[in-house]
Design an enzyme around this catalytic site. Structure first.
Site, short mmCIF file in Angstrom:
data_model
loop_
_atom_site.label_atom_id
_atom_site.label_comp_id
_atom_site.label_asym_id
_atom_site.label_seq_id
_atom_site.Cartn_x
_atom_site.Cartn_y
_atom_site.Cartn_z
N ASN A 1 -10.69 50.85 52.21
CA ASN A 1 -9.84 50.41 53.31
C ASN A 1 -8.55 49.82 52.74
OD1 ASN A 1 -12.21 50.78 55.03
ND2 ASN A 1 -12.93 48.87 54.13
N HIS B 1 -11.79 52.42 40.88
CA HIS B 1 -11.84 53.59 41.75
C HIS B 1 -11.20 53.28 43.10
CE1 HIS B 1 -14.09 57.23 43.39
NE2 HIS B 1 -13.78 56.59 44.50
N GLU B 2 -11.60 52.17 43.69
CA GLU B 2 -11.04 51.82 45.01
C GLU B 2 -9.57 51.46 44.91
OE1 GLU B 2 -13.01 52.69 47.33
OE2 GLU B 2 -14.62 52.93 45.89
#
Length: 845
Positions: free
Chosen positions: A268, A298-299
């Site tokens: 998000n 990664h995020e």
């Protein structure tokens, strides 16, 4: 009118009619424990007079107003709202009640058993923002989102934009967030509850101060190592901003560890959610610690690739996830202390990819995604792991500097827009000078994994006179691909196998000659795909294989060891070598392995071999032998080491004899111990589960343990332990607890399924087989996708590994030709059993 399963054709037709500018979303989270109030105002343009629909999975629709005129609420069917006679400029308002979930989809509601506090978080990928507000739910209809949320005043409130000061009225408060930048709906977020928070900040490359926050439940906050997480975050920011040549694109960066999360994390924009597995209340392996770092990065990589620039449709989901997988691994290796991240990638991601790519359901990296059900089942080893591996190959093909330069140009050109694969390849062709059309066709539009073998001729003195790399393709997927790879020569030196020569070449066709190696003396070990640049299964020549097996522990380079481990595993799964030989190889060499993920992956594979791949008449003795040796390895390991910890955990998982039970009981009650091993809360649960597995503990002991640890983690561990009870009655009770009722939340469902298949004697599952197939249609029809997938995969009695199970599965498939996504899951289950039966036949001698 079709329901929840949006098709690509419908999305394309809607995109041709509609362009969305903004959403204003008002949520009231104080209306009760089952539903919340949602008011959505959407401003959008459309073709004059056109008809379309907006997505909204609702409990009750109170009113719908289009351009000031009320619509009959009958135009809403619980999944979509039909919109007719649109104008060029439109304003739609939808007032509805939406349902909280316990499945980790939409707005998930959790009550902490420790203090009865309520925690909420949203999870919208792929199609679940429509469970919270009315939305044109497809990634190429981007817009701004402005959230106004009413909730208890004592709560934290987090969304994509910085949290404003609330307006407090008694015990309630209302937060009015600023509009987001242009986003796809699936990366918007609402996280609410009495979360504990730690705050910090960093300075972006463009000089902005970026606020940072790390959130966790109050009852877990004492275990949150926020300073370390902030450190990795700062390292990731610096690395990505330099390599991407584009400043962080959002106003703040919060990381929230939320309960009962289905995945590792979700990107998000500015409000990343993570599984609470990454809040370490007990000791965890170094593999888990490293995986947390990779997940954090990664995020963070997604903030650029996925959030700033987003795919047009879900057929490019692979690119979104594969890029983050590749980028997080290189960042972990180059910007953090986890410098062997590529070894971890080889051990875990590549093995996942090779396994997925040999299933009958394998598909090209660029998959055909006709509808939402297609994309749901494509969160798989092709999308993540093969895609990441192919990107690593692409980087080797074009060069790392050209790759990063192309990516930077891609971000500059397409910021806040939607793209297709061709947009990225166009930039990479410019920066590298290499044509990528044929490469893309061969690597991304075809399925299957190739096998590479060295063919070496030498003279009487051992000097190489001919060297070829041959390439084979699977019968069903005959594509021969180009590979950029390295060949390493390793020789024994002082008891170690060390690399003495390396050459990097392009391999193409069924056979590629390597003239530069002619004239070299053949070394002790020849390793094709040294440094793991290529995506391919590899085999060793006979002499190298013998040396590798005898001296696996002596290979100095951890990545080279991991490649050899992987080659041995592939040969076992492909029924080219005996599973009992694999057991011997592992037990003789794993004690000196240094890389935590390699140990974890290899021991997991060892358990599969012992329980499913060895001949059934040797299963019990093999499991006993493995258990015996794991306990010996644990006693021999360095006190307090990661290896010792892992050997004990896997010993508990595979314990099978009265002697093993005595060891487990001694560790639990303190009458025996290992130097440096702390029996903490989570390890106690694993030891107890080992006792349950052997009938030496049951419901009374599980309930007593839960009374001491009545937390979310404890409830999940208890559910898994109860499902491990090794009797037909115990397995049937576990099955019924998930299938006969839908009350269990996702985390309990997941852990019960894990315990259900945890068995040393698969005959306890035989009675459940018939009920499993009888329940499939009802599960698929009435459960959310995530819960359905967990049940269909997790309750399949795969450890039976019998012809009877194969026949029953085929019978169901023959009788149920519809529902492709459901059939795919069942076909994958079947493939695992058919492979096991094939491997069992090689287990002789």
């Amino acid at each position: 009118m079709p329901g929840e399963n949006l098709t690509r054709l419908e999305a394309q037709q809607r995109k041709a009619l509609v362009d969305v500018s903004s959403y204003q979303i008002a949520l009231d989270l104080t209306t009760g424990p089952t539903t919340f109030s949602s008011t959505t105002t959407v401003t959008f343009t459309a073709a004059d007079g056109a008809s379309t629909f907006i997505d909204a999975i609702t409990e009750t629709v109170h009113s719908i107003t289009l351009n000031g005129a009320p619509l009959d609420v009958a135009v809403a069917d619980g999944a979509r709202i039909q919109l007719d006679n649109l104008q060029a400029e439109n304003v739609l308002e939808v007032v509805a009640d939406m349902a909280y979930t316990n499945s980790g989809e939409g707005l998930h509601r959790f009550v902490d058993p420790v203090d009865n506090e309520v925690y909420l978080y949203s999870q919208f990928e792929v199609p679940d923002s429509r469970r919270v507000f009315a939305v044109f739910e497809q990634p190429d209809l981007k817009a701004t989102f402005q959230f106004t949320v009413t909730a208890p005043a004592a709560w934290q409130m987090v969304s994509n934009q910085p949290t404003p000061e609330p307006v407090v009225t008694g015990e309630k408060a209302t937060w009015t967030f600023e509009p987001t930048p242009v986003l796809s709906s699936y990366i918007t977020a609402i996280v609410a509850g009495p979360y504990a928070v730690v705050r910090s900040e960093l300075t972006s490359s463009d000089g902005r101060v970026i606020p940072l926050g790390i959130f966790s439940r109050k009852s877990l906050s004492e275990y949150l190592d926020a300073d370390y997480i902030f450190e990795k975050t700062r390292q990731g920011f610096a690395y990505f901003e330099e390599k991407f040549q584009y400043p962080y694109p959002f106003a703040k960066y919060d990381q929230l560890f939320v309960p009962e999360f289905n995945a590792g994390a979700m990107e998000n924009a500015g409000a990343v959610t993570f599984t609470e597995v990454y809040v370490f209340r007990s000791k965890v392996t170094d593999a888990i610690k490293e995986r947390r770092v990779v997940t954090i990065l990664h995020e963070l990589a997604h903030m650029w690739f996925g959030d700033l620039v987003t795919m047009k449709w879900w057929n490019d989901l692979w690119l979104n996830e594969s890029f983050a997988e590749w980028a997080s691994t290189i960042a972990t290796a180059e910007a953090t202390e986890w410098t062997e991240a590529w070894t971890t990638f080889q051990a875990m991601e590549k093995s996942w990819a090779y396994r997925q790519d040999q299933l009958p359901s394998t598909h090209p990296v660029v998959a055909t995604i006709d509808d939402l059900e297609d994309v749901q089942v494509n969160f798989d080893g092709i999308t993540y792991a093969k895609g990441g591996s192919v990107l690593k190959q692409l980087v080797a093909w074009v060069g790392i500097d050209a790759f990063f330069a192309g990516v930077a140009a891609y971000f500059q050109k397409h910021a806040y827009g939607n793209t297709e694969l061709s947009d990225l390849l166009a930039e990479l062709e410019k920066t590298s000078g290499r044509s990528l059309g044929e490469w893309s066709k061969l690597w991304l539009e075809t399925a299957g994994v190739n096998t590479l073998r060295p063919v070496i001729e030498v003279d009487d003195s051992g000097v190489i006179t001919a060297f070829e790399v041959t390439q084979e393709a699977a019968a069903d997927y005959p594509t021969i691909r180009p590979h950029r790879l390295a060949i390493g020569f390793y020789s024994l030196d002082g008891g170690k196998l060390v690399r003495v020569h390396r050459v990097e070449i392009d391999v193409d066709g069924t056979s590629t000659s390597v003239p530069s190696l002619i004239g070299h003396k053949k070394p002790d070990l020849v390793l094709v795909n040294d440094d793991d640049l290529a995506y391919a299964k590899i085999r060793l020549d006979d002499e190298s294989l013998a040396v590798a097996i005898e001296h696996l522990r002596d290979i100095e380079n951890p990545l080279a060891r991991s490649i050899v481990w992987g080659a041995a595993w592939d040969a076992t799964r492909d029924a080219e070598s005996s599973p009992s030989d694999y057991v011997t190889l592992v037990l003789q060499n794993i004690g000196s392995e240094t890389e935590s993920t390699t140990i974890r992956t290899t021991l997991t594979q060892l358990a599969s071999v012992a329980r499913v791949y060895v001949a059934p008449n040797r299963r019990a003795e093999t499991i006993e032998h493995v258990g015996d040796q794991l306990w010996v390895l644990a006693q021999q390991a360095e006190a307090g080491s990661d290896s010792q910890f892992q050997f004990v955990k896997f010993f508990a998982n595979l314990a099978s004899t009265p002697a093993h039970v005595t060891v487990l009981q001694g560790l639990l009650d303190g009458s025996s111990s290992l130097p440096g091993l702390e029996i903490d809360t989570d390890l106690r649960w694993e030891l107890l589960e080992g006792l349950v597995l052997n009938g030496a503990a049951g419901l009374a002991e599980i309930d007593a343990a839960l009374a001491k640890d009545n937390t979310a983690n404890g409830q999940q561990a208890a559910a898994r332990a109860k499902a491990t009870i090794p009797t037909p009655e115990g397995k049937l009770a576990a099955f019924s607890s998930l299938v006969d009722t839908d009350e269990a939340p996702n985390a309990i469902v997941r852990n019960t399924a894990m315990g259900f298949v945890h068995t040393n004697d698969p005959s306890s599952l035989e009675q459940v087989s018939e009920q499993y197939f009888a329940s499939l249609a009802d599960i698929w029809k009435n459960r959310s996708y995530h819960i359905a997938e967990t049940l269909i995969v997790g309750l399949y009695p795969s450890t039976l590994a019998s012809q009877a199970l194969v026949d029953a599965t085929k019978e169901w498939l023959d009788a149920n030709p519809g529902t492709p996504a459901l059939r795919r899951l069942v076909i994958e289950n079947l493939a695992g059993v058919e492979r096991a039966l094939k491997v069992q036949k090689t287990d002789v001698g």
